[in-house]
Motif scaffolding. Structure first.
Motif, short mmCIF file in Angstrom:
data_model
loop_
_atom_site.label_atom_id
_atom_site.label_comp_id
_atom_site.label_asym_id
_atom_site.label_seq_id
_atom_site.Cartn_x
_atom_site.Cartn_y
_atom_site.Cartn_z
N ILE A 129 0.87 -1.18 0.00
CA ILE A 129 0.00 0.00 0.00
C ILE A 129 0.91 1.22 0.00
N GLY A 130 0.78 2.02 -1.05
CA GLY A 130 1.70 3.14 -1.20
C GLY A 130 3.10 2.60 -1.44
N LYS A 131 4.03 2.90 -0.53
CA LYS A 131 5.40 2.44 -0.67
C LYS A 131 5.79 1.46 0.44
N LYS A 132 4.80 0.97 1.18
CA LYS A 132 5.10 0.10 2.31
C LYS A 132 4.42 -1.26 2.16
N PHE A 133 5.14 -2.30 2.61
CA PHE A 133 4.58 -3.65 2.61
C PHE A 133 3.94 -3.93 3.97
N PHE A 134 2.77 -4.60 3.92
CA PHE A 134 2.07 -4.99 5.14
C PHE A 134 1.83 -6.49 5.13
N LEU A 135 1.83 -7.10 6.30
CA LEU A 135 1.54 -8.52 6.44
C LEU A 135 0.05 -8.78 6.25
N THR A 136 -0.29 -9.75 5.40
CA THR A 136 -1.70 -10.03 5.09
C THR A 136 -1.98 -11.53 5.11
#
Length: 362
Positions: free
Chosen positions: A67-74
């Motif tokens: 999301i945007g320029k950041k990775f998130f755990l999903t």
């Protein structure tokens, strides 16, 4: 060669280790930040290109998302107090599931749904399941993991989907098809009324033998278009039996065309052929040309959906028209009420249709 091979093996091992560590919770809970490609590169002493390849693989496995320029755990259910969820709530997200985006009908419906969602301030994620139970269940899981506000779904006909939707947590409105026994609200075309309308029209045009062509996937299932068509003919004491229903699969090849032609040869002219959708109707038209049946004098053909992509140079198609925009708008109204806390109404909103007479019928 060996150097490159060793490099690939190292990346594959690292990717597999990261997958296990993510699932084990080492990097945090679903919805929390994951490492950037630069941090991955420095931490594991690999190139930026290799780090990017790893993030692509982890995204493919739905373990992380960008999301945007950041990775998130999903990799699991995302908590409402996470940064990721707050970003999605701010974006406001609707999941849309359709069986087959290669179908002109579902492609048109997807455009209408996306337009209506955006009009109401929601972004969309659209998934196509290819009529696969597993893919449909995975799409629904994805919408949950992404923190969606609600779902608009055209559910499949696999009986296993009953349990999937029964336990589903997001507000959901069904489109075009309903799963019997569930309380979900549903928006459908008034198919039975349309089938009756077609039968009445064809009889008044002078056709005295009747056939119906449908998809194999509807065999032994509910088909309200056929039910309405059959009911009107039977009410008028017109012969119509199960032998007059032709089921074909999605492979519109010469075998299917010949199957249709053989059914036509068994009937007395003039013959009316009502097709479950426009693409089937075009298959019937090709069969008539191949076997030198005269349309519309000998064979009258009616489709369903009024698809803009169906444009035959010799015979424009008589068909049933309805508004995908109206389907989308009505479904969104119901879904917004559910998102705002109203319970399922167990309602079936029926969209009206009308017949457009063109050159494929008298």
């Amino acid at each position: 060669m060996n150097s490159r091979g060793n490099g690939r093996n190292k990346i594959e091992r690292l990717s597999a280790n990261l997958e296990n560590e993510i699932l084990g919770g080492k990097f945090g809970k679903p919805g929390e930040l994951f490492l950037s490609t630069r941090v991955l590169s420095r931490k594991y002493e690999i190139s930026l290109v290799s780090a990017q390849r790893i993030t692509v693989e982890l995204r493919r496995k739905k373990l992380i998302e960008l999301i945007g320029k950041k990775f998130f755990l999903t990799y699991g259910v995302i908590g409402s107090n996470t940064v990721y969820h707050k970003k999605l709530v701010h974006r406001r997200l609707i999941g849309i599931h359709l069986p087959n985006l290669e179908s002109p009908y579902f492609a048109a419906l997807a455009r209408s749904l996306e337009t209506v969602c955006r009009k109401n301030g929601y972004n969309t994620v659209i998934c196509s399941s290819g009529y696969s139970y597993e893919e449909e269940a995975e799409a629904l899981n994805l919408f949950e993991r992404l923190g969606g506000s609600g779902v608009l779904s055209c559910p499949g006909r696999n009986k296993q989907l009953f349990e999937v939707y029964e336990k589903y947590t997001l507000p959901t409105v069904f489109l075009s098809n309903r799963i019997s026994g569930l309380e979900n609200d549903c928006v459908v075309v008034d198919n039975r009324s349309a089938g009756e309308q077609v039968a009445k029209f064809l009889y008044r045009k002078g056709y005295r033998s009747f056939l119906y062509v449908s998809q194999e996937i509807l065999h032994n299932g509910e088909d309200e278009r056929l039910a309405g068509y059959r009911a009107w003919l039977e009410a008028e004491s017109i012969d119509f039996s199960s032998d007059d229903v032709i089921y074909i699969d999605n492979e519109f090849d010469s075998f299917m065309e010949n199957t249709i032609a053989k059914a036509i040869l068994k009937k007395e002219h003039p013959i009316a052929v009502f097709c479950n959708n426009d693409l089937l109707a075009m298959t019937v038209l090709r069969s008539c040309r191949k076997w030198n049946f005269v349309v519309p004098q000998e064979i009258g053909i009616v489709g369903f959906d009024d698809l803009s992509v169906v444009n035959d140079s010799m015979h424009s198609l008589t068909t049933v028209h309805y508004s995908t925009k109206e389907i989308a708008e009505e479904a969104m109204k119901i879904l917004l009420r559910q998102i705002n806390g109203e319970p399922y109404g167990k309602s079936v909103k029926k969209i009206s249709s009308y017949l457009i007479c063109r050159n494929s019928t008298l």
